[in-house]
Design a protein around this motif. Structure first.
Motif, PDB file in Angstrom:
ATOM      1  N   PRO A  52       0.797  -1.237   0.000  1.00  0.00           N
ATOM      2  CA  PRO A  52       0.000   0.000   0.000  1.00  0.00           C
ATOM      3  C   PRO A  52       0.827   1.283   0.000  1.00  0.00           C
ATOM      4  O   PRO A  52       0.327   2.340  -0.374  1.00  0.00           O
ATOM      5  CB  PRO A  52      -0.820  -0.117   1.288  1.00  0.00           C
ATOM      6  CG  PRO A  52      -0.964  -1.576   1.504  1.00  0.00           C
ATOM      7  CD  PRO A  52       0.337  -2.174   1.049  1.00  0.00           C
ATOM      8  N   ALA A  55       0.774   3.031  -3.289  1.00  0.00           N
ATOM      9  CA  ALA A  55      -0.383   3.891  -3.538  1.00  0.00           C
ATOM     10  C   ALA A  55      -0.259   5.203  -2.775  1.00  0.00           C
ATOM     11  O   ALA A  55      -0.630   6.272  -3.281  1.00  0.00           O
ATOM     12  CB  ALA A  55      -1.659   3.158  -3.134  1.00  0.00           C
ATOM     13  N   PRO A 119      -5.094   4.511   0.125  1.00  0.00           N
ATOM     14  CA  PRO A 119      -4.244   3.331   0.295  1.00  0.00           C
ATOM     15  C   PRO A 119      -4.459   2.605   1.625  1.00  0.00           C
ATOM     16  O   PRO A 119      -4.071   1.441   1.759  1.00  0.00           O
ATOM     17  CB  PRO A 119      -2.823   3.904   0.222  1.00  0.00           C
ATOM     18  CG  PRO A 119      -2.969   5.156  -0.573  1.00  0.00           C
ATOM     19  CD  PRO A 119      -4.286   5.716  -0.172  1.00  0.00           C
TER      20      PRO A 119
END
Length: 363
Positions: A52, A55, A119
């Motif tokens: 994540p 992102a 995210p």
């Protein structure tokens, strides 16, 4: 029938190539450096970095002005999402239900705490689907790698964005002198007007109130510049100027200040090129330093003058100067042409010109 794909595209500004390269470079440095630091701290641990963060880097380096990319969002949003994900992983045995509920709850909690960070949904899912190494961590997963990764990436984003001239984190455009709106806001769209409109919005907008205020203010200024009767700087500037030279003694400068009763004077070289300005308060500060025997000796104007000066061009619309006189309390602004001083505009000049425009409108 012709099928047009344009309606599928977002109404999004395409940045110049240079800015796009900065975004990519920021993500490259942010992920590389933060992952390397995480590896140093956590060693051979399998989950020392989580996906994540990729992102998050899109938000932090490509759209750092987004409300979703602010420090509160990445740190608090990721922390809440990790906590919810760990709880769901431990107490809900069915995997599909666990990660679905984890993401749903994370969204609700983030929106309730004003910490929405897209995210973070993947963080909550990683806590459930991350495998044995993540499950073995339990609640430690919140501290590392999630919080550790978030703080490292955030720190690099702050350094990088400020290094290339971006304002990050975003700050509010507030009146620092009182709780009242700023002078420009008082006679235009005020923050409360925008708040009232946003209060009736049922969808979350990916733009902050402060960005809206700034965009609207600039749009108002552009609209006013289209007026055919707008003054230009050359129309009102003073041309017969009192100036200082860089090699003048500070005592000479003080004598000129007494003579003309001005708060600031331009500093030029022999050819008339603008080198800086000297304000009366800077002379007063020089007097205070001169009384200290430990202070370095200063005798000439160039040693205490301000070299970073806001200037305007003769053909520039007068409306461009209003933010400096109103919001930043300037007293004078030099007018330059090819770096040479050709005039000065004072606050009194601005008031006279604005008064004339008001009289024309009334007529």
């Amino acid at each position: 029938m012709h099928f047009n794909l344009e309606w599928l595209k977002p109404n999004f500004k395409l940045l110049p190539v240079k800015e796009r390269m900065f975004c990519a470079l920021g993500a490259l440095l942010g992920l590389a450096v933060s992952s390397w630091l995480s590896w140093l701290i956590l060693g051979e641990f399998n989950a020392w970095y989580i996906a994540p963060m990729g992102a998050s880097s899109v938000l932090l380096f490509a759209v750092p002005s987004s409300p979703l990319a602010q420090p509160w969002n990445i740190v608090v949003g990721n922390t809440f999402a990790a906590l919810i994900g760990v709880l769901c992983a431990q107490y809900i045995p069915e995997t599909t239900v666990a990660f679905s509920l984890a993401v749903a709850l994370a969204i609700f909690v983030m929106m309730s705490t004003d910490s929405l960070h897209p995210p973070s949904g993947a963080v909550a899912m990683t806590a459930v689907l991350g495998g044995a190494s993540v499950h073995h961590l339990g609640f430690k997963f919140i501290a590392y790698p999630v919080l550790l990764n978030s703080l490292l990436l955030l720190g690099i984003a702050i350094i990088f964005n400020r290094g290339i001239g971006r304002h990050y984190p975003q700050t509010a455009q507030l009146n620092t002198r009182s709780k009242d709106p700023t002078p420009t806001q008082k006679v235009g769209i005020q923050p409360q007007d925008i708040q009232d409109v946003l209060a009736h919005q049922t969808e979350l907008l990916d733009i902050s109130q402060y960005q809206l205020e700034d965009i609207i203010l600039q749009a108002q200024q552009h609209a006013q510049q289209r007026s055919p009767q707008a003054y230009l700087c050359r129309d009102i500037m003073s041309r017969d100027l009192i100036t200082l030279h860089a090699q003048d003694a500070i005592q000479q400068a003080l004598a000129k200040f007494k003579q003309v009763n001005l708060m600031s004077l331009p500093v030029v070289d022999e050819t008339g090129k603008l080198l800086g300005t000297l304000a009366l308060y800077e002379v007063m500060e020089w007097f205070q330093r001169a009384a200290d025997p430990r202070a370095p000796w200063e005798d000439f104007v160039y040693q205490i003058m301000q070299r970073q000066v806001v200037t305007v061009q003769p053909e520039q619309p007068l409306i461009d100067l209003i933010p400096y006189f109103v919001e930043r309390s300037f007293n004078y602004i030099p007018v330059v042409e090819q770096q040479h001083l050709v005039g000065m505009i004072s606050r009194a000049d601005m008031i006279a010109a604005l008064q004339q425009q008001l009289l024309k409108q009334q007529a």
